[in-house]
Write a protein that holds these residues in place. Structure first.
Motif, PDB file in Angstrom:
ATOM      1  N   CYS A 205      -3.634 -12.319   1.006  1.00  0.00           N
ATOM      2  CA  CYS A 205      -3.020 -13.641   0.938  1.00  0.00           C
ATOM      3  C   CYS A 205      -1.801 -13.660   0.018  1.00  0.00           C
ATOM      4  N   GLU A 206      -0.948 -14.633   0.267  1.00  0.00           N
ATOM      5  CA  GLU A 206       0.178 -14.902  -0.630  1.00  0.00           C
ATOM      6  C   GLU A 206      -0.333 -15.808  -1.748  1.00  0.00           C
ATOM      7  N   GLY A 207      -0.782 -15.209  -2.834  1.00  0.00           N
ATOM      8  CA  GLY A 207      -1.360 -15.987  -3.914  1.00  0.00           C
ATOM      9  C   GLY A 207      -2.853 -15.745  -4.000  1.00  0.00           C
ATOM     10  N   THR A 208      -3.621 -16.802  -4.222  1.00  0.00           N
ATOM     11  CA  THR A 208      -5.067 -16.668  -4.366  1.00  0.00           C
ATOM     12  C   THR A 208      -5.727 -16.553  -3.000  1.00  0.00           C
ATOM     13  N   ARG A 209      -7.037 -16.326  -3.005  1.00  0.00           N
ATOM     14  CA  ARG A 209      -7.786 -16.151  -1.758  1.00  0.00           C
ATOM     15  C   ARG A 209      -7.833 -17.404  -0.903  1.00  0.00           C
ATOM     16  N   VAL A 210      -7.517 -18.571  -1.495  1.00  0.00           N
ATOM     17  CA  VAL A 210      -7.528 -19.800  -0.704  1.00  0.00           C
ATOM     18  C   VAL A 210      -6.164 -20.074  -0.071  1.00  0.00           C
ATOM     19  N   ALA A 211      -5.175 -19.229  -0.367  1.00  0.00           N
ATOM     20  CA  ALA A 211      -3.860 -19.365   0.258  1.00  0.00           C
ATOM     21  C   ALA A 211      -3.906 -18.816   1.683  1.00  0.00           C
ATOM     22  N   THR A 212      -2.769 -18.852   2.352  1.00  0.00           N
ATOM     23  CA  THR A 212      -2.698 -18.399   3.745  1.00  0.00           C
ATOM     24  C   THR A 212      -2.623 -16.877   3.829  1.00  0.00           C
ATOM     25  N   LEU A 213      -3.292 -16.318   4.807  1.00  0.00           N
ATOM     26  CA  LEU A 213      -3.238 -14.880   5.030  1.00  0.00           C
ATOM     27  C   LEU A 213      -1.819 -14.452   5.373  1.00  0.00           C
ATOM     28  N   ALA A 214      -1.381 -13.341   4.765  1.00  0.00           N
ATOM     29  CA  ALA A 214      -0.032 -12.818   4.984  1.00  0.00           C
ATOM     30  C   ALA A 214      -0.121 -11.543   5.823  1.00  0.00           C
ATOM     31  N   PRO A 215       0.347 -11.559   7.067  1.00  0.00           N
ATOM     32  CA  PRO A 215       0.230 -10.379   7.927  1.00  0.00           C
ATOM     33  C   PRO A 215       0.828  -9.120   7.314  1.00  0.00           C
ATOM     34  N   ALA A 216       1.950  -9.243   6.595  1.00  0.00           N
ATOM     35  CA  ALA A 216       2.577  -8.057   6.004  1.00  0.00           C
ATOM     36  C   ALA A 216       1.671  -7.423   4.954  1.00  0.00           C
ATOM     37  N   LYS A 217       0.947  -8.235   4.204  1.00  0.00           N
ATOM     38  CA  LYS A 217       0.029  -7.692   3.200  1.00  0.00           C
ATOM     39  C   LYS A 217      -1.136  -6.975   3.865  1.00  0.00           C
ATOM     40  N   LEU A 218      -1.624  -7.550   4.961  1.00  0.00           N
ATOM     41  CA  LEU A 218      -2.715  -6.893   5.682  1.00  0.00           C
ATOM     42  C   LEU A 218      -2.259  -5.543   6.224  1.00  0.00           C
ATOM     43  N   ALA A 219      -1.091  -5.520   6.844  1.00  0.00           N
ATOM     44  CA  ALA A 219      -0.591  -4.273   7.424  1.00  0.00           C
ATOM     45  C   ALA A 219      -0.394  -3.208   6.348  1.00  0.00           C
ATOM     46  N   ARG A 220       0.148  -3.609   5.194  1.00  0.00           N
ATOM     47  CA  ARG A 220       0.341  -2.640   4.111  1.00  0.00           C
ATOM     48  C   ARG A 220      -1.008  -2.131   3.597  1.00  0.00           C
ATOM     49  N   LEU A 221      -1.954  -3.033   3.400  1.00  0.00           N
ATOM     50  CA  LEU A 221      -3.251  -2.616   2.881  1.00  0.00           C
ATOM     51  C   LEU A 221      -3.922  -1.653   3.847  1.00  0.00           C
ATOM     52  N   ARG A 222      -3.836  -1.943   5.121  1.00  0.00           N
ATOM     53  CA  ARG A 222      -4.433  -1.038   6.111  1.00  0.00           C
ATOM     54  C   ARG A 222      -3.773   0.342   6.053  1.00  0.00           C
ATOM     55  N   ASP A 223      -2.445   0.391   5.956  1.00  0.00           N
ATOM     56  CA  ASP A 223      -1.744   1.670   5.892  1.00  0.00           C
ATOM     57  C   ASP A 223      -2.136   2.452   4.638  1.00  0.00           C
ATOM     58  N   VAL A 224      -2.165   1.757   3.499  1.00  0.00           N
ATOM     59  CA  VAL A 224      -2.514   2.440   2.249  1.00  0.00           C
ATOM     60  C   VAL A 224      -3.966   2.892   2.278  1.00  0.00           C
ATOM     61  N   LEU A 225      -4.840   2.087   2.863  1.00  0.00           N
ATOM     62  CA  LEU A 225      -6.250   2.477   2.985  1.00  0.00           C
ATOM     63  C   LEU A 225      -6.386   3.755   3.798  1.00  0.00           C
ATOM     64  N   GLN A 226      -5.681   3.847   4.905  1.00  0.00           N
ATOM     65  CA  GLN A 226      -5.755   5.046   5.739  1.00  0.00           C
ATOM     66  C   GLN A 226      -5.260   6.281   4.989  1.00  0.00           C
ATOM     67  N   VAL A 227      -4.145   6.129   4.286  1.00  0.00           N
ATOM     68  CA  VAL A 227      -3.588   7.256   3.532  1.00  0.00           C
ATOM     69  C   VAL A 227      -4.538   7.675   2.421  1.00  0.00           C
ATOM     70  N   THR A 228      -5.120   6.698   1.734  1.00  0.00           N
ATOM     71  CA  THR A 228      -6.017   6.993   0.616  1.00  0.00           C
ATOM     72  C   THR A 228      -7.282   7.684   1.096  1.00  0.00           C
ATOM     73  N   VAL A 229      -7.830   7.224   2.194  1.00  0.00           N
ATOM     74  CA  VAL A 229      -9.036   7.843   2.744  1.00  0.00           C
ATOM     75  C   VAL A 229      -8.745   9.272   3.191  1.00  0.00           C
ATOM     76  N   GLN A 230      -7.583   9.485   3.820  1.00  0.00           N
ATOM     77  CA  GLN A 230      -7.239  10.838   4.259  1.00  0.00           C
ATOM     78  C   GLN A 230      -7.044  11.767   3.071  1.00  0.00           C
ATOM     79  N   ALA A 231      -6.418  11.255   1.997  1.00  0.00           N
ATOM     80  CA  ALA A 231      -6.222  12.076   0.800  1.00  0.00           C
ATOM     81  C   ALA A 231      -7.561  12.455   0.174  1.00  0.00           C
ATOM     82  N   GLU A 232      -8.508  11.517   0.160  1.00  0.00           N
ATOM     83  CA  GLU A 232      -9.852  11.819  -0.383  1.00  0.00           C
ATOM     84  C   GLU A 232     -10.545  12.870   0.480  1.00  0.00           C
ATOM     85  N   ALA A 233     -10.418  12.734   1.814  1.00  0.00           N
ATOM     86  CA  ALA A 233     -11.034  13.707   2.704  1.00  0.00           C
ATOM     87  C   ALA A 233     -10.427  15.096   2.512  1.00  0.00           C
TER      88      ALA A 233
END
Length: 239
Positions: A205-233
């Motif tokens: 979200c842009e701000g606290t959890r009660v704010a509106t979901l931000a698609p760009a933040k979701l996309a970035r988090l998903r990308d970083v999650l994938q990279v982080t999981v691959q690095a751990e593997a």
């Protein structure tokens, strides 16, 4: 791969989360508490829109925050939410003593609707109760927190205990998820624990959890999650 569960409150957020690469869509009202529930009519409307666009995407919905001894109210909400064409109904396991929580789990352990117990872990995890849940026919287990202002799941539960929680659920043949104030800097810990899915709201979200979901933040988090999981593997593989 750790799948990303995105909590959303309306059709626009649900469609944005689906387009942004969320692996699970979780329907809740964040302003109404940790597992704040939407009205069944709203759940049906959101599910209908999502099913048209992404019929393959798993959808869960919460029933609201209830103490473990509110059995009749929980029954009513589970039935109402389960009748909304969701794949999973999320029910918090909080309050009361271990005996009360075990009684709740036994009451919820029916094949229809598919209930996912969510262990509210602000004061840690009771592994006797978790092990009891592992013996019951739930498709998945989750750990989450109630007071998002107090920090994340990692502030409430030791990493060793979260590893034990993940191992118990997996050994029982269940999916296992972690949630609770998780942010991008928690991704290395998540990658090391390797749950099947991780739930996010505030980090999307842009701000606290009660704010509106931000698609760009979701996309970035998903990308970083994938990279982080691959690095751990890769680190595990190379030893």
């Amino acid at each position: 791969m750790i799948r990303l569960l995105a909590s959303v409150r309306d059709e626009a957020e649900a469609l944005a989360a689906a387009a942004g690469g969320a692996d699970f869509i979780d329907l809740k009202e964040p302003s109404a508490g940790a597992l704040g529930g939407l009205a069944p009519a709203r759940i049906r409307e959101i599910v209908a829109v999502l099913r048209q666009v992404r019929p393959d995407l798993p959808i869960s919905a919460t029933i609201g925050d209830h103490a473990a001894d509110e059995l009749e109210r929980i029954d009513e909400f589970v039935a109402a939410v389960g009748d909304c064409d969701v794949d999973y109904v999320k029910v918090g396991v909080a309050g009361g003593n271990a005996q009360t929580q075990r009684a709740l789990l036994e009451r919820l352990a029916a094949p229809v609707p598919a209930v996912v117990p969510v262990f509210i872990a602000d004061r840690g995890l009771d592994f006797a109760v978790v092990e009891h849940a592992c013996r019951l026919p739930f498709p998945a287990l989750m750990a989450d927190t109630e007071d998002k202002r107090a920090g994340s799941l990692f502030d409430c539960v030791a990493v060793a205990d979260l590893a034990r929680f993940v191992a118990l659920a997996r050994r029982a043949g269940k999916l296992v998820g972690l949630s609770g104030g998780l942010r991008e800097h928690h991704l290395p810990n998540l990658a090391a624990l390797a749950p099947d899915f991780a739930g996010f709201r505030g980090a999307l979200c842009e701000g606290t959890r009660v704010a509106t979901l931000a698609p760009a933040k979701l996309a970035r988090l998903r990308d970083v999650l994938q990279v982080t999981v691959q690095a751990e593997a890769d680190e595990v593989r190379l030893g």
